[in-house]
Design an enzyme around this catalytic site. Structure first.
Site, PDB file in Angstrom:
ATOM      1  CD  GLU A 265     -18.949 121.363 -46.932  1.00 33.54           C
ATOM      2  OE1 GLU A 265     -20.136 121.236 -46.578  1.00 33.54           O
ATOM      3  OE2 GLU A 265     -17.984 121.101 -46.199  1.00 33.54           O
ATOM      4  CB  CYS A 299     -26.090 125.336 -47.570  1.00 32.19           C
ATOM      5  SG  CYS A 299     -24.850 125.879 -46.405  1.00 32.19           S
TER       6      CYS A 299
HETATM    7  P1  NAD Z   1     -24.341 126.231 -58.378  1.00 33.84           P
HETATM    8  O1  NAD Z   1     -24.228 124.763 -58.248  1.00 33.84           O
HETATM    9  O2  NAD Z   1     -25.233 126.767 -59.416  1.00 33.84           O
HETATM   10  O3  NAD Z   1     -22.892 126.878 -58.656  1.00 33.84           O
HETATM   11  C1  NAD Z   1     -21.796 126.616 -57.813  1.00 33.84           C
HETATM   12  C2  NAD Z   1     -20.499 126.797 -58.582  1.00 33.84           C
HETATM   13  O4  NAD Z   1     -20.362 125.796 -59.592  1.00 33.84           O
HETATM   14  C3  NAD Z   1     -20.385 128.128 -59.322  1.00 33.84           C
HETATM   15  O5  NAD Z   1     -19.095 128.642 -59.076  1.00 33.84           O
HETATM   16  C4  NAD Z   1     -20.574 127.732 -60.776  1.00 33.84           C
HETATM   17  O6  NAD Z   1     -19.957 128.618 -61.678  1.00 33.84           O
HETATM   18  C5  NAD Z   1     -19.903 126.386 -60.802  1.00 33.84           C
HETATM   19  N1  NAD Z   1     -20.276 125.472 -61.896  1.00 33.84           N
HETATM   20  C6  NAD Z   1     -21.458 125.379 -62.544  1.00 33.84           C
HETATM   21  N2  NAD Z   1     -21.409 124.366 -63.460  1.00 33.84           N
HETATM   22  C7  NAD Z   1     -20.186 123.810 -63.363  1.00 33.84           C
HETATM   23  C8  NAD Z   1     -19.537 122.714 -64.012  1.00 33.84           C
HETATM   24  N3  NAD Z   1     -20.150 121.983 -64.949  1.00 33.84           N
HETATM   25  N4  NAD Z   1     -18.281 122.408 -63.654  1.00 33.84           N
HETATM   26  C9  NAD Z   1     -17.650 123.112 -62.686  1.00 33.84           C
HETATM   27  N5  NAD Z   1     -18.212 124.171 -62.043  1.00 33.84           N
HETATM   28  C10 NAD Z   1     -19.462 124.502 -62.367  1.00 33.84           C
HETATM   29  O7  NAD Z   1     -24.760 126.787 -56.914  1.00 33.84           O
HETATM   30  P2  NAD Z   1     -25.250 128.243 -56.490  1.00 33.84           P
HETATM   31  O8  NAD Z   1     -26.611 128.497 -57.045  1.00 33.84           O
HETATM   32  O9  NAD Z   1     -24.178 129.245 -56.700  1.00 33.84           O
HETATM   33  O10 NAD Z   1     -25.369 128.053 -54.899  1.00 33.84           O
HETATM   34  C11 NAD Z   1     -26.482 127.571 -54.220  1.00 33.84           C
HETATM   35  C12 NAD Z   1     -26.293 126.120 -53.824  1.00 33.84           C
HETATM   36  O11 NAD Z   1     -25.105 125.950 -53.060  1.00 33.84           O
HETATM   37  C13 NAD Z   1     -27.409 125.611 -52.930  1.00 33.84           C
HETATM   38  O12 NAD Z   1     -27.761 124.326 -53.335  1.00 33.84           O
HETATM   39  C14 NAD Z   1     -26.785 125.592 -51.553  1.00 33.84           C
HETATM   40  O13 NAD Z   1     -27.380 124.709 -50.631  1.00 33.84           O
HETATM   41  C15 NAD Z   1     -25.386 125.209 -51.875  1.00 33.84           C
HETATM   42  N6  NAD Z   1     -24.479 125.578 -50.808  1.00 33.84           N
HETATM   43  C16 NAD Z   1     -23.994 124.582 -50.009  1.00 33.84           C
HETATM   44  C17 NAD Z   1     -23.171 124.893 -48.939  1.00 33.84           C
HETATM   45  C18 NAD Z   1     -22.652 123.832 -48.033  1.00 33.84           C
HETATM   46  O14 NAD Z   1     -21.726 124.103 -47.288  1.00 33.84           O
HETATM   47  N7  NAD Z   1     -23.195 122.627 -48.043  1.00 33.84           N
HETATM   48  C19 NAD Z   1     -22.815 126.233 -48.702  1.00 33.84           C
HETATM   49  C20 NAD Z   1     -23.314 127.218 -49.558  1.00 33.84           C
HETATM   50  C21 NAD Z   1     -24.145 126.872 -50.605  1.00 33.84           C
END
Ligand code: NAD
Length: 515
Positions: A265, A299
């Site tokens: 997502e 999102c």
């Molecule tokens: P992010 O990608 O920075 O982090 C998300 C998660 O990934 C965190 O828990 C982080 O610790 C983890 N992470 C980071 N690097 C990693 C790696 N190499 N391996 C495994 N895990 C890792 O996102 P964010 O800034 O927390 O959230 C915002 C983003 O999320 C926006 O792009 C938003 O659109 C998206 N989002 C999407 C939905 C959806 O349903 N499509 C819902 C909510 C948020």
């Protein structure tokens, strides 16, 4: 700690005077690096949380697997009864949890509480599902043979979540995963650890009171040092990842390289299209909520607005008025509609995006600056911004990239086909919305030549989904579906079982293998 923060934390049994344990797998622990939870409204440090060390992560994974081997044998309706108790426990603390979401993430109180309500709602849904996770019976071509399509529990499900929905996204996953008979291990965003700890405390008490291993709902806080090994572990059958496209690409490839399952997502870049026959009294506030709500950090936030030339002037006049009526405030106050961005870094991303808009000559109708008169000095408050473009250059990053801040880009079109083409001309495919009263437009919009997103709305904004519908996006949003619809089918392993109850052993397709 301020009184407002300590009151909220103490109601949820979190003692922030010492380092807070950020690991649960039947017992609480945490001896890894410290992450700091910071209030986006005031800048105040809320707590220091001890994340999972390498050893603790290994241990938590082992305990989660062990919990699965027990839980998979609990009958599904009994698992549903546990979900029902989780629902009751969360509901009893709904307002306190909602306040914590607001305190730690920064969204306004009604949205913080709404997020917890979403967890409660999906529990209701999963309780029902626990008696309806049905397989099927398939007609066999061979006499006295039956074919069954059988769902069984899948194994260990890892949920990696984003900061902007620190409660609901886990809820969507946990409720279905529990009903399906799995054990779930949660790696929340490193900037919202307290929400995950408060939720896990509530759930763990329900599990323990029922004699179920707590590791059915494990928690490992931390950042990518914890997330990456979890994603790469062959003992994790399903990785449900919510976050940016950048990290989603790494996670998706890692899981695929070991042939694990994913639900992705990822980022959205959502458009609203307004036709000449749209009811502006509905469309203007809905676009306002989509673009300003959660300070543009959903999102599904509305990031692109395509206006038909004949209504553009009036629409923008009304929208500008609405924007100007919205003032930043303390998100814990019930009247506030605009809270802060989640991090200080996000303010920098917002400013860079505004600079880019200026450099390409777009007109900033409102906004464009960080608030210098924000209610709290240390808060990350920025002005919601409307940027009107003379023409739409589809390939400019303004249109193709998700900027996680309240910036709305506006383009003017003459024909619906052109607006649909622009709507679809981005890598992401999460949500979109058309404003019209004309049935012909609706038919086109939801049909083969229409919007290519996973959520396609009519006279409803891009954000604010209900749990009953499958939630998720296409293309670089990752193709994942969560919550309602058929989403539960991803949390089980499916087997086609052919049973021969005859005295013959015929082969399919009439193949004859007798000597
Ligand atoms: P992010 O990608 O920075 O982090 C998300 C998660 O990934 C965190 O828990 C982080 O610790 C983890 N992470 C980071 N690097 C990693 C790696 N190499 N391996 C495994 N895990 C890792 O996102 P964010 O800034 O927390 O959230 C915002 C983003 O999320 C926006 O792009 C938003 O659109 C998206 N989002 C999407 C939905 C959806 O349903 N499509 C819902 C909510 C948020």
């Amino acid at each position: 700690l301020s009184t407002r923060a300590s009151t909220i934390l103490s109601k949820l049994d979190i003692d922030a005077s010492a380092e807070v344990h950020g690991v649960y797998d039947g017992q609480w622990g945490g001896s890894g690096e410290i992450v700091v939870s910071r209030c986006p409204t005031t800048g105040e440090e809320l707590a220091r949380v001890r994340t999972a060390s390498k050893e603790e992560l290994r241990e938590a994974l082992a305990r989660t697997r062990e919990a699965y081997t027990i839980f998979r044998n609990v009958p599904a309706p009994k698992r549903g009864e546990l979900v029902r108790q989780v629902r009751e426990a969360l509901s009893a603390k709904r307002d306190d949890l909602g306040a914590l979401v607001t305190l730690e993430m920064g969204k306004i109180l009604t949205e913080g509480v709404g997020e917890v309500q979403e967890f409660v709602d999906i529990c209701d849904y999963a309780v029902g599902l626990s008696r309806m996770m049905n397989g099927s019976f398939i007609a066999s071509e061979r006499p006295e043979h039956s074919i069954l399509h059988v769902p069984n529990p899948l194994g260990v499900v890892a949920v990696l979540s984003a900061f902007n929905f620190p409660v609901a996204v886990y809820g969507w996953n946990l409720a279905l995963s529990m009903a399906a008979g799995n054990a779930t291990i949660w790696k929340p965003s490193p900037t919202t650890p307290l929400c995950s700890i408060a939720i896990t405390k509530i759930i763990s008490r329900v599990l323990e009171a029922n004699g179920i291993p707590g590791a059915v709902a494990s928690l490992v806080t931390g950042d990518k040092d914890v997330g990456a090994p979890l994603v790469n572990d062959p003992g994790v059958e399903l990785v449900s990842f919510t976050g940016s496209e950048r990290v989603g690409r790494i996670v998706g490839q890692a899981v695929m390289s070991r042939f694990g399952k994913t639900i992705l997502e990822l980022g959205g870049n959502n458009a609203s299209i307004v036709m000449p026959d749209a009811d502006l009294s509905l469309a203007v506030p809905a676009v306002g909520f989509g673009a300003i709500g959660t300070a543009g950090q959903r999102c599904t936030s509305t990031r692109r607005l395509y206006l038909h030339r004949s209504v553009a002037g009036e629409f923008l006049e009304r929208l500008e008025k609405l924007y100007k009526s919205i003032k930043p405030g303390d998100p814990l106050e019930s009247k506030t509609l605009l809270g802060p961005l989640h991090t200080h870094a996000a303010c920098g991303i917002y400013s860079q995006a505004v600079d880019h808009l200026k450099s390409i000559g777009s007109e900033l109708l409102v906004g464009g600056k960080a608030y210098d008169s924000a209610p709290f000095k240390g808060g990350n408050f920025v002005e919601p911004t409307i940027s009107v473009h003379k023409s739409v250059n589809k390939s400019d990053s303004v249109w193709t990239t998700e900027v996680f801040a309240p910036i709305l880009n506006v383009g003017i079109f003459d024909e619906l086909d052109q607006a649909i083409e622009w709507n679809n001309a981005v890598p992401q495919g999460l949500s979109s919305s058309l404003w019209t009263r004309d049935l012909r437009n609706v038919g086109k919009w939801i049909g083969p030549s229409g919007s290519d997103t996973g959520i396609v709305n009519v006279n409803v904004g891009t954000s604010g989904a209900e749990i009953g519908a499958p939630f998720g996006g296409n293309k670089s949003t990752g193709w994942g579906r969560e919550s309602g619809g058929d989403a539960w089918k991803q949390y089980v392993r499916w087997s086609a079982c052919t049973i021969n109850f005859s005295n013959e052993a015929p082969l399919a397709q009439g193949v004859n293998f007798s000597a």
